[in-house]
Design an enzyme around this catalytic site. Structure first.
Site, PDB file in Angstrom:
ATOM      1  N   ASP A 141      -1.110  -9.635  11.825  1.00 46.56           N
ATOM      2  CA  ASP A 141      -0.151  -9.763  10.715  1.00 46.56           C
ATOM      3  C   ASP A 141       1.280  -9.816  11.251  1.00 46.56           C
ATOM      4  O   ASP A 141       2.186  -9.179  10.709  1.00 46.56           O
ATOM      5  CB  ASP A 141      -0.329  -8.588   9.735  1.00 46.56           C
ATOM      6  CG  ASP A 141       0.290  -8.886   8.372  1.00 46.56           C
ATOM      7  OD1 ASP A 141       0.507 -10.070   8.053  1.00 46.56           O
ATOM      8  OD2 ASP A 141       0.557  -7.928   7.618  1.00 46.56           O
ATOM      9  N   PHE A 199       0.800  -1.231   0.000  1.00 46.61           N
ATOM     10  CA  PHE A 199       0.000   0.000   0.000  1.00 46.61           C
ATOM     11  C   PHE A 199       0.832   1.279   0.000  1.00 46.61           C
ATOM     12  O   PHE A 199       0.405   2.296  -0.501  1.00 46.61           O
ATOM     13  CB  PHE A 199      -0.907   0.038   1.236  1.00 46.61           C
ATOM     14  CG  PHE A 199      -2.063  -0.885   1.131  1.00 46.61           C
ATOM     15  CD1 PHE A 199      -3.083  -0.635   0.235  1.00 46.61           C
ATOM     16  CD2 PHE A 199      -2.128  -2.012   1.922  1.00 46.61           C
ATOM     17  CE1 PHE A 199      -4.157  -1.503   0.130  1.00 46.61           C
ATOM     18  CE2 PHE A 199      -3.190  -2.879   1.829  1.00 46.61           C
ATOM     19  CZ  PHE A 199      -4.209  -2.640   0.930  1.00 46.61           C
ATOM     20  N   GLY A 200       2.012   1.174   0.631  1.00 42.62           N
ATOM     21  CA  GLY A 200       2.719   2.433   0.814  1.00 42.62           C
ATOM     22  C   GLY A 200       4.206   2.361   0.612  1.00 42.62           C
ATOM     23  O   GLY A 200       4.817   1.282   0.584  1.00 42.62           O
TER      24      GLY A 200
HETATM   25  N1  LIG Z   1       9.178   2.500  11.155  1.00 38.66           N
HETATM   26  C1  LIG Z   1      10.016   2.027  10.239  1.00 38.66           C
HETATM   27  N2  LIG Z   1      11.339   2.156  10.384  1.00 38.66           N
HETATM   28  C2  LIG Z   1      12.184   1.654   9.449  1.00 38.66           C
HETATM   29  N3  LIG Z   1      11.794   1.031   8.337  1.00 38.66           N
HETATM   30  C3  LIG Z   1      10.479   0.871   8.125  1.00 38.66           C
HETATM   31  C4  LIG Z   1       9.518   1.365   9.049  1.00 38.66           C
HETATM   32  N4  LIG Z   1       8.286   1.062   8.590  1.00 38.66           N
HETATM   33  C5  LIG Z   1       8.474   0.412   7.441  1.00 38.66           C
HETATM   34  N5  LIG Z   1       9.770   0.282   7.143  1.00 38.66           N
HETATM   35  C6  LIG Z   1      10.348  -0.375   5.971  1.00 38.66           C
HETATM   36  O1  LIG Z   1       9.743   0.174   4.830  1.00 38.66           O
HETATM   37  C7  LIG Z   1       9.454  -0.823   3.892  1.00 38.66           C
HETATM   38  C8  LIG Z   1       8.002  -0.739   3.484  1.00 38.66           C
HETATM   39  O2  LIG Z   1       7.198  -0.988   4.628  1.00 38.66           O
HETATM   40  P1  LIG Z   1       5.650  -1.283   4.535  1.00 38.66           P
HETATM   41  O3  LIG Z   1       5.140  -1.682   5.851  1.00 38.66           O
HETATM   42  O4  LIG Z   1       4.967  -0.190   3.837  1.00 38.66           O
HETATM   43  O5  LIG Z   1       5.627  -2.404   3.495  1.00 38.66           O
HETATM   44  P2  LIG Z   1       5.545  -3.944   3.590  1.00 38.66           P
HETATM   45  O6  LIG Z   1       5.436  -4.370   5.006  1.00 38.66           O
HETATM   46  O7  LIG Z   1       6.662  -4.487   2.813  1.00 38.66           O
HETATM   47  O8  LIG Z   1       4.236  -4.236   2.842  1.00 38.66           O
HETATM   48  P3  LIG Z   1       2.736  -4.036   3.290  1.00 38.66           P
HETATM   49  O9  LIG Z   1       2.340  -2.675   2.805  1.00 38.66           O
HETATM   50  O10 LIG Z   1       2.033  -5.103   2.587  1.00 38.66           O
HETATM   51  O11 LIG Z   1       2.690  -4.175   4.759  1.00 38.66           O
HETATM   52  C9  LIG Z   1       9.837  -2.138   4.480  1.00 38.66           C
HETATM   53  O12 LIG Z   1      11.085  -2.499   3.969  1.00 38.66           O
HETATM   54  C10 LIG Z   1       9.984  -1.853   5.933  1.00 38.66           C
HETATM   55  O13 LIG Z   1      11.012  -2.629   6.482  1.00 38.66           O
END
Ligand SMILES: Nc1ncnc2c1ncn2[C@@H]1O[C@H](COP(=O)(O)OP(=O)(O)OP(=O)(O)O)[C@@H](O)[C@H]1O
Ligand SMILES: [Mg+2]
Length: 574
Positions: free
Chosen positions: A344, A228-229
């Protein structure tokens, strides 16, 4: 229009040219003005030169309490400003309500031909309203109340349960409608205007776009992109700290994804206060995208750490795994204690913070303050935090969106939501198994089913206790899985076993310091006691022995005045 009460401003110094146009309504009091005292309806009346200010309202409730309450609201909201010689605002506080509920004849009543303010008069009045200078209002005026109800707060949950009860009642006698599907709808009752059926989502994202991102943040790099993001590492221009700012890839305002995006914000806002949950700072809509400002975890995700360890052929040690399990269990205990579930849990949603700490190497130093000559060592402290709260739902009113199927227990697939917290435990069990080298985990097929039947290959390099605990966490029957609290208290996770030498030393030093402070306080108290005059000490000791015998002690005042108090008449003696 009923005259409710009259405010006496006799003590209020002003000259005869004071008129209604010099009434100023302070910003932020619109709501109460709308409810009770609408100037535009002509509810305020003032006419110079008679030194009376009359306040009227359209309410039928003219009880003195009600009037007093409303008058004090008005007092807080209105500042009377005089054109020539403005009296100090505090003077308005001198306004005094007449005690009698019977309102004396006022100027308004005398002017019985009084008509409500004309549009022209109104515009004259409102053109004088002042907004705080330099603060541009980001929100257009909304017809509906513009505050969402967070379904994860205790109040929000209560509201949702009331709604459910109502909808259940409405289903009685209509079996054709089928069973009551307990779901919360953040977009529900959008068009309902009734007082009872207030929508939980009241603020349309489109109406609340604010251009903050470029103004407030310096974008350092793109960390990664999910379903999503996209998440960016950003520095806040004002406070200079680094944050993880997540922006939805597509515009969500008005789309089906708005609800999902809001769900993550609601969950973060309620849960982002715990050491083992990624901290939340703020969220807003910009160009119809949802943006969430979170704590930046400088160690990346556990999924990345697993990959790195595999590349480097450097498996996690058992103490490292125990530490991970303890931290995530603590995060889960907190989430579950709020009657919420994550839904999740997986390595990609567990984040790592690495803090470099400095320690003195002197074991016997009582504090952690550094002397210049002290040898210093650095140690990295690793903290695991639960993040990505997009699937969070409440136990009492679950709207389950299945998480990653590799970590999903069978009962959720079968839509049995009676042990939701144990679904998090199952997912954590498999997360631990994968971190310990048992991955990659199957997405389906025979192996997937085998795991859900409890058939998990043992991890030879780890203790039997550790293997047993993981097996227990993925037990086919959710009731048999340990709770987060059970996990924290489990002997495998004994906190001292997970602490490094430096951490233990730090705790020891802190305890020593506490001891020293207490010893010093005791010493001072003894000195102070000894310095008291002998007769006081005697009385003190007498008092203490009185107390020990269960007698009533001599009062402090009689002590100091030296008077013996006749206990049976002690109150009259004072
Ligand atoms: N608070 C944070 N600090 C450091 N890295 C982060 C943080 N939140 C997310 N990330 C990193 O950013 C990336 C994208 O995170 P995000 O949660 O959007 O995607 P995802 O978990 O891969 O997919 P989904 O949207 O399906 O959950 C990932 O590599 C994650 O490790
Ligand atoms: Mg994620």
């Amino acid at each position: 229009m009923e005259v409710v009460q009259k405010l006496d401003i006799e003590s209020y110094a002003y000259d005869s040219e004071f008129d209604i146009s010099s009434l100023t309504v302070s910003s932020g009091c619109d709501a109460s003005m709308e409810q009770g005292f609408d100037i535009s309806r002509g509810d305020f009346h003032f006419s110079s030169p008679i030194p009376k200010f009359t306040l009227t309202a359209n309410s039928d409730d003219s009880s003195p309490e009600h009037v007093n309450e409303r008058a004090s609201r008005v007092e807080n909201c209105i500042s009377l400003r005089h054109r020539r010689s403005s009296p100090p605002y505090k003077k308005v506080r001198a306004l005094r309500l007449f005690q009698s509920p019977a309102t004396p004849k006022t100027l308004l009543e005398k002017c019985s031909d009084h008509t409500p303010a004309t549009p022209a008069a109104r515009s004259r009045l409102f053109s004088r309203f002042e907004k705080p200078k330099g603060v541009a209002c980001a929100y257009p005026k909304l017809d509906k109340p513009s505050v969402n109800i967070n379904p994860f707060t205790p109040n929000g949950m209560l509201l949702m349960s009331k709604k459910r009860t109502r909808s259940k009642r409405s289903l009685v006698g209509s079996p054709a409608d089928g069973p009551d599907v307990q779901k919360f709808e953040v977009n529900d009752h959008e068009d309902s205007d009734s007082e009872v059926e207030q929508p939980t989502k009241r603020l349309a994202l489109q109406d609340s776009n604010i251009p903050r991102y470029r103004k407030e943040f310096l974008e350092v790099r793109l960390i990664g992109t999910g379903e999503f993001g996209s998440v960016y590492e950003c520095i806040n221009r004002l406070d200079g700290c680094t944050y993880a700012v997540k922006k939805s890839i597509k515009p969500v305002a008005g789309s089906a994804n708005e609800k999902t995006a809001l769900n993550e914000v609601y969950a973060h806002a309620v849960l982002g206060q715990h050491h083992h949950v990624v901290r939340y700072y703020s969220a807003w809509a910009e160009d119809n995208h949802m943006i969430i400002q979170n704590e930046f975890c400088n160690g990346g995700s556990l999924a990345e750490a697993i990959e790195e360890r595999q590349r480097e052929k450097r498996p996690f040690t058992e103490p490292e795994l125990r530490r991970l399990l303890l931290h995530v269990s603590e995060g889960l205990r907190y989430i579950h204690s709020m009657q919420l579930v994550h839904m999740d849990i997986k390595p990609g949603n567990i984040f790592i913070s690495r803090d470099k700490r400095l320690y003195t190497l002197h074991d016997d130093s009582a504090d952690d303050g550094f002397e210049e000559d002290d040898p210093v060592s650095t140690e990295e402290e690793i903290t695991y935090k639960i993040g990505d709260l997009g699937h969070v739902t409440s136990v009492s009113n679950p709207q389950v969106e299945e998480g990653d199927c590799r970590y999903l227990p069978c009962e959720i697939l079968q839509e049995n939501f009676s042990h939701l917290a144990k679904a998090d435990i199952f997912a954590l069990g498999l997360t631990m198994y994968e971190t310990a080298g048992g991955g990659p985990l199957p997405k389906n097929g025979e192996e997937w089913h085998n795991i859900r039947e409890g058939k998990l290959k043992g991890l030879q390099q780890y203790s039997q206790d550790f293997n047993d605990l993981i097996k227990q966490m993925i037990h086919p029957h959710p009731e048999m899985r340990p709770s987060a609290v059970n996990l924290i208290q489990h002997r495998v996770l004994s906190p001292f076993g997970n602490q490094s030498k430096a951490q233990l030393r730090r705790e020891l030093n802190a305890e020593k310091l506490k001891n020293e402070i207490l010893a010093k306080q005791l010493e001072n108290a003894e000195k102070c006691f000894k310095s008291l005059p002998a007769n006081l000490i005697q009385q003190f000791s007498g008092n203490a022995s009185d107390l020990a015998e269960g007698k009533r002690p001599v009062s402090a005042r009689s002590w100091l005045t030296g008077k013996k108090v006749n206990r049976s008449h002690s109150t009259t003696n004072f």
